[in-house]
Structure formats: structure tokens, C-alpha cells
Write an enzyme that holds these catalytic residues in place. Structure first.
Site, PDB file in Angstrom:
ATOM      1  N   HIS A 338       1.089  -1.400   0.351  1.00  0.00           N
ATOM      2  CA  HIS A 338       0.276  -0.376   0.163  1.00  0.00           C
ATOM      3  C   HIS A 338       0.677   1.003  -0.021  1.00  0.00           C
ATOM      4  O   HIS A 338       1.798   1.255   0.828  1.00  0.00           O
ATOM      5  CB  HIS A 338      -0.887  -0.371   1.515  1.00  0.00           C
ATOM      6  CG  HIS A 338      -2.222   1.112   1.088  1.00  0.00           C
ATOM      7  ND1 HIS A 338      -3.280   0.933   0.733  1.00  0.00           N
ATOM      8  CD2 HIS A 338      -1.379   2.520   2.198  1.00  0.00           C
ATOM      9  CE1 HIS A 338      -3.719   2.099   1.161  1.00  0.00           C
ATOM     10  NE2 HIS A 338      -2.852   2.523   1.439  1.00  0.00           N
ATOM     11  N   HIS A 381      -0.569   1.879  11.643  1.00  0.00           N
ATOM     12  CA  HIS A 381       0.311   3.013  10.912  1.00  0.00           C
ATOM     13  C   HIS A 381       0.507   3.718  12.297  1.00  0.00           C
ATOM     14  O   HIS A 381      -0.588   3.760  13.452  1.00  0.00           O
ATOM     15  CB  HIS A 381       0.277   3.361  10.388  1.00  0.00           C
ATOM     16  CG  HIS A 381      -1.036   3.978  10.057  1.00  0.00           C
ATOM     17  ND1 HIS A 381      -2.018   3.547   9.398  1.00  0.00           N
ATOM     18  CD2 HIS A 381      -1.337   5.291   9.771  1.00  0.00           C
ATOM     19  CE1 HIS A 381      -3.293   3.757   9.827  1.00  0.00           C
ATOM     20  NE2 HIS A 381      -3.033   5.556   9.456  1.00  0.00           N
ATOM     21  N   GLU A 387      -3.753  13.560  12.050  1.00  0.00           N
ATOM     22  CA  GLU A 387      -4.325  13.259  10.108  1.00  0.00           C
ATOM     23  C   GLU A 387      -5.494  14.171  11.259  1.00  0.00           C
ATOM     24  O   GLU A 387      -6.325  13.207  11.894  1.00  0.00           O
ATOM     25  CB  GLU A 387      -4.616  11.960   9.902  1.00  0.00           C
ATOM     26  CG  GLU A 387      -3.057  11.087   9.826  1.00  0.00           C
ATOM     27  CD  GLU A 387      -3.254   9.716   9.135  1.00  0.00           C
ATOM     28  OE1 GLU A 387      -4.256   8.767   9.464  1.00  0.00           O
ATOM     29  OE2 GLU A 387      -1.924   8.864   9.574  1.00  0.00           O
ATOM     30  N   HIS A 418      -3.293   3.989  14.946  1.00  0.00           N
ATOM     31  CA  HIS A 418      -4.735   3.244  14.384  1.00  0.00           C
ATOM     32  C   HIS A 418      -4.603   2.830  12.909  1.00  0.00           C
ATOM     33  O   HIS A 418      -4.052   2.314  12.711  1.00  0.00           O
ATOM     34  CB  HIS A 418      -5.223   4.525  14.286  1.00  0.00           C
ATOM     35  CG  HIS A 418      -4.665   5.330  13.206  1.00  0.00           C
ATOM     36  ND1 HIS A 418      -3.568   6.487  13.797  1.00  0.00           N
ATOM     37  CD2 HIS A 418      -4.935   5.913  12.102  1.00  0.00           C
ATOM     38  CE1 HIS A 418      -2.826   7.149  13.166  1.00  0.00           C
ATOM     39  NE2 HIS A 418      -3.706   7.056  11.841  1.00  0.00           N
TER      40      HIS A 418
END
Length: 500
Positions: A338, A381, A387, A418
Site C-alpha cells: 500500500h 500505523h 490526521e 490506528h
């Protein structure tokens, strides 16, 4: 100097694609359009990010070969508006000349007026009205004032969630939402602290600036720079419930396109897709106008007997702009793993640290996922960046929690562990890896910042839509300790222990 052409015309295919968009199925390339905007947008634009631009409403209004003639054409007045210091480098120079019927200096003295009590600008740690949140937050859809109640316009409909820094020292950022039910009537607004990046989530807006008009609808953004006067009107036909969206206010920096590096000359948000207004003088409004100036978190007003939108021509580099997020050209992995979210950056605002932006504005919309022999969803991560996510449209879920809905938001502080622990995500470990569409019929924005936010009382107490922070215990059942049950692993552990 680039004098861009304006566009006209719309095809049946584009109208059909827009009907699809209204049911949340849209991609810009399906439109087959002959103009760069959706059919509801009645305005003309100049294209190109960062260009030197010029526009005139009537021929000959723009002086040729100089900025300030002894007498300007048609008796207009020349006025310079700067967004950078006079000695800034050419690459960072931001200035425009406007040619108007009356200079902006023609107004009454400024007076302090009742402001917006939910507008906050100071995020210094000594302010005990602010809250540190070292973990996660979620908000359900922010409430739009009912149209049957009192009128709330854009200036009163801004609510500050949080931020970092202070505009007085030209350092920092603030995150706001807006929710209002009426247009600004004979009123203009100017933020002299920093730039407003406005992203629409519900309702169509007709924004008038000193440089001309911009039409904003869900999944579009616009940037109105520091000091520029503007008016926000609701387009009632397309806004039955009023208007709602997000504002990112930046101090001491400007939004730029990210470098493309090995991607080459094109990709992500392309320069030509950023649209600037064309000169359009207001000749219809009558009566007195109120000019509201925001400094820090206080409102001041001056009054004048004529429209502030009386600019007949202009040229320069300090010009508002808009961008349709459905035009974003996604890049992705076609082999394994990803990709980091930075590959979805639309705009970036630099900080004093060259390796850590003050804010990256990212978008996630419909795209293909074809990575092979890999775990396709985002890995778990703990990023150093904070964020902030907001869903513009799409199904519930997919963000901080299942309460992540259009018109709401979620937040993770820097280094907060999270990742999505749900059946769909964890099932990706065993799925057949065929090419698949992700983000279908949805669009989400994310703000990544080197700053952790300090939150306002309104954000954590008074908004009425803050969701519970508790992580469902069922999430732990979806991510069990498989290593502890792996027979081969346990055999190797026992052998290692005996050897020590």
C-alpha cells in the site's frame, strides 16, 4: 503573461454525467465536457496554477505597459494588493493590480462589532480554554441551522474545531467548519490573518470576490487569500438544507502544488485544472455595504455607500482559485504494498521545517487497486503527522469509526496507533486479489499536519455531535494474537529459549 480564454458550451453527455453525480456516481472523465466546469456553474474562468494572469470586463480597461498611469482608462483607480513582501523572490511574489471605480480606501473608520463567539485563532498552550487530545476524536455530521429559524450567514456560521500557532506571529493553522442557512446581504468579508481554503460538502455557493465570481459545489475547493474581500451566497435551487463544509486557515505560508519527482510532468492535481475568476463588476447592488474584517478572532466593520466588487480589470499573481477534486489523477501501486497517503496530495502548505509541511490536503475518491500478493488496505500505523478526515459524500464508515458520515469528521493525533479493524479490512488477508475498485461512490478529504491540534470548547463540548471515544472491544477480537497460536513459531521460541 498569460491571458487565458474563457469557455462556453455543455454537452448532453456532461448533463447526463452530472445527473449521475447527484446520485453519487461521477468521475470527471465521464463528463465528455467542452468546458472545465460542471453545468450548474455559470461563470467563466482563467486556467493554470501559479500563472501571471490578467482579465478585463470591458475592452481597454487594463493599462498596457505600466501599472499606474497618471489617469487610468475610463477614469478608474489603480490599486495594488500584495500577498508577499515587496522583496520576495520571483517564485514567491504574490501581488495584483486592480482597476476599480472607487479605491478600497473609500470607507468609514473601522469599529469593533459583535463577532462570532465560536471563531478561535489563538492556539498557544497557555490558553486554558483549549484542549489537548493525544488520541482520537470523531464527530457526527455538523448541524446546519434550520432555514425556519434565525438567518445565519457565512460570517456567523464558522465554527473553529482546533489549530496550532497564532496568526499574529504568522505561524500556524486552524481547522474550521462552516454551516449556514442564508446569503451575505450587502456584506463583504476579509480575513487579514491568513488564507482560507474552503471545501464544500453540502449546498452550492456563489462566491463573489474582487477578482470576479467562483461557483463552489460539493467536492470542489477554493482558496481565497489573505486580505481579499469576498461575499458568499447560497444557491437556493441546489441547497434545500443550507450549506456546510470545511475551512483550513493557514498563517505565514501559501498553498502550493507538490513536486512530482519520478512521476514526471503530469499527475495528481494538474496545473491546468485550477481555475481563476474573470473580472466582473457589480453594477446591480444598491444601498450601503458593510465590510467585515477579521483579525485574530475579532470582527471589525467599516461602511461604504457602494459595492466593494467594483473592479473592472486586474492583472497579477495574487488571485483566488478553485479546483474540482474529481479531476484528481490518482497514482497507485501496481505491484506490491500500500502506498503512503502522500501520493494523494492535492496541495501542500510548507512550514519552516523543509521536511515537514504545515499541512498537506489529500483526497481519496474512486480508483483501482491491483496490488498483488500483499495486504491491500492501509497497514496499521503510528505516523508523526496528525490526521484529520472529512467525508464529502459516500457510505457511513471507513474513517475513525462507524460514525464517520458525510458532513462529520475524525482526528488522530500524531503517533496515535490506528488502523481499520473491521470485518471488511481484516478479511483482506484472505481475499482473492483480483483488480478491484475502491472508494466507489465516495469522496473523502484528509489533512495531514506536522502539528498536533489544540481543540476548542465548541469542538469537544458544545458542538452536540462529538462521538464517544471508546474503541469497541469487538475490534480486539478481529485482530487476535495469531503468533501465540502458531505451532511452528512456538516450537522455534522454545528451541531458542533452550539454547540460551
Amino acid at each position: 503573461m498569460c491571458m487565458m480564454r474563457a469557455y462556453n458550451g455543455v454537452t448532453d453527455n456532461f448533463a447526463s454525467a452530472t445527473r449521475e453525480f447527484n446520485t453519487r456516481k461521477f468521475h470527471w472523465t465521464d463528463a465528455k465536457s467542452k468546458k472545465p466546469t460542471r453545468p450548474e456553474d455559470p461563470h467563466q474562468y482563467l486556467s493554470g496554477f501559479g500563472n501571471e494572469l490578467e482579465s478585463e470586463f470591458i475592452a481597454g480597461a487594463l493599462p498596457i505597459g505600466q501599472n499606474s498611469p497618471q489617469i487610468c482608462p475610463y477614469g478608474l483607480y489603480a490599486e495594488q494588493l500584495t500577498g508577499s513582501s515587496f522583496a520576495a523572490s520571483r517564485a514567491n511574489m504574490a501581488r495584483s493590480f486592480l482597476y476599480r471605480r472607487r479605491p478600497a480606501a473609500v470607507h468609514t473608520s473601522l469599529e469593533r462589532i459583535e463577532g462570532n463567539t465560536t471563531f478561535t485563532a489563538s492556539f498557544l498552550p497557555s490558553d486554558d480554554s483549549l484542549h489537548v487530545v493525544p488520541s482520537q476524536l470523531s464527530w457526527r455530521a455538523f448541524q446546519i441551522p434550520d432555514k425556519s429559524g434565525p438567518e445565519v450567514d457565512f460570517t456567523q456560521g464558522i465554527r473553529t474545531l482546533g489549530g496550532s500557532g497564532h496568526p499574529n506571529i504568522r505561524e500556524g493553522i486552524a481547522y474550521h467548519i462552516y454551516a449556514f442557512n442564508s446569503s451575505m446581504k450587502n456584506k463583504a468579508f476579509a480575513n487579514i490573518d491568513g488564507d482560507f481554503l474552503i471545501c464544500a460538502q453540502e449546498g452550492h455557493l456563489n462566491i463573489t470576490t474582487e477578482f470576479g465570481h467562483m461557483y463552489l459545489q460539493p467536492s470542489e475547493l477554493c482558496v481565497i487569500q489573505r486580505g481579499i474581500r469576498f461575499n458568499v451566497a447560497i444557491v437556493e435551487e441546489h441547497s434545500p438544507n443550507g450549506a456546510r463544509g470545511y475551512i483550513i486557515e493557514t498563517w505565514g505560508t501559501k498553498w502550493e502544488l507538490p513536486e512530482l519527482g519520478p512521476l514526471g510532468g503530469y499527475g495528481l492535481a494538474n496545473s491546468r485544472d485550477f481555475l481563476h475568476p474573470t473580472a466582473s463588476i457589480d453594477t446591480t447592488s444598491t444601498g450601503s455595504w458593510t465590510i467585515i474584517t477579521k483579525q485574530v478572532d475579532k470582527y471589525y466593520a467599516s461602511y461604504q455607500d457602494h459595492s466593494p466588487f467594483d473592479v473592472v480589470a486586474w492583472h497579477g499573481t495574487f488571485v483566488p482559485y478553485k479546483y474540482d477534486l474529481t479531476k484528481f489523477a490518482y497514482q497507485n501501486s501496481v505491484a506490491v504494498d500500500h502506498t503512503d497517503p502522500s501520493i494523494n496530495t492535492v496541495l501542500t502548505a510548507k512550514s519552516r521545517d523543509p521536511d515537514a509541511p504545515l499541512c498537506d490536503f489529500l483526497v481519496f475518491g474512486p480508483r483501482w487497486d491491483v496490488a498483488e500478493n500483499t495486504f491491500r488496505p492501509p497497514y496499521f500505523h503510528r505516523n508523526c503527522a496528525s490526521e484529520f478526515l472529512a467525508k464529502i459524500y459516500g457510505p457511513t464508515g471507513g474513517g475513525r469509526s462507524e460514525v464517520f458520515v458525510p458532513g462529520g469528521a475524525s482526528y488522530e493525533a500524531g503517533h496515535t496507533p490506528h488502523g481499520n479493524a473491521d470485518q471488511r479490512t481484516m478479511g483482506a488477508m484472505h481475499m482473492e486479489l483480483k483488480p478491484m475498485r475502491v472508494g466507489e461512490n465516495s469522496l473523502t478529504i484528509m489533512l495531514e499536519s506536522c502539528r498536533s491540534l489544540m481543540f476548542t470548547n465548541w469542538a469537544v463540548k458544545d458542538s452536540g455531535v462529538l462521538a464517544a471515544e471508546d474503541i469497541p472491544l469487538a475490534a480486539w477480537d478481529l485482530v487476535p494474537d495469531r503468533f501465540g497460536k502458531d505451532e511452528e513459531a512456538q516450537k522455534l521460541l522454545r528451541a531458542r529459549s533452550c539454547a540460551m
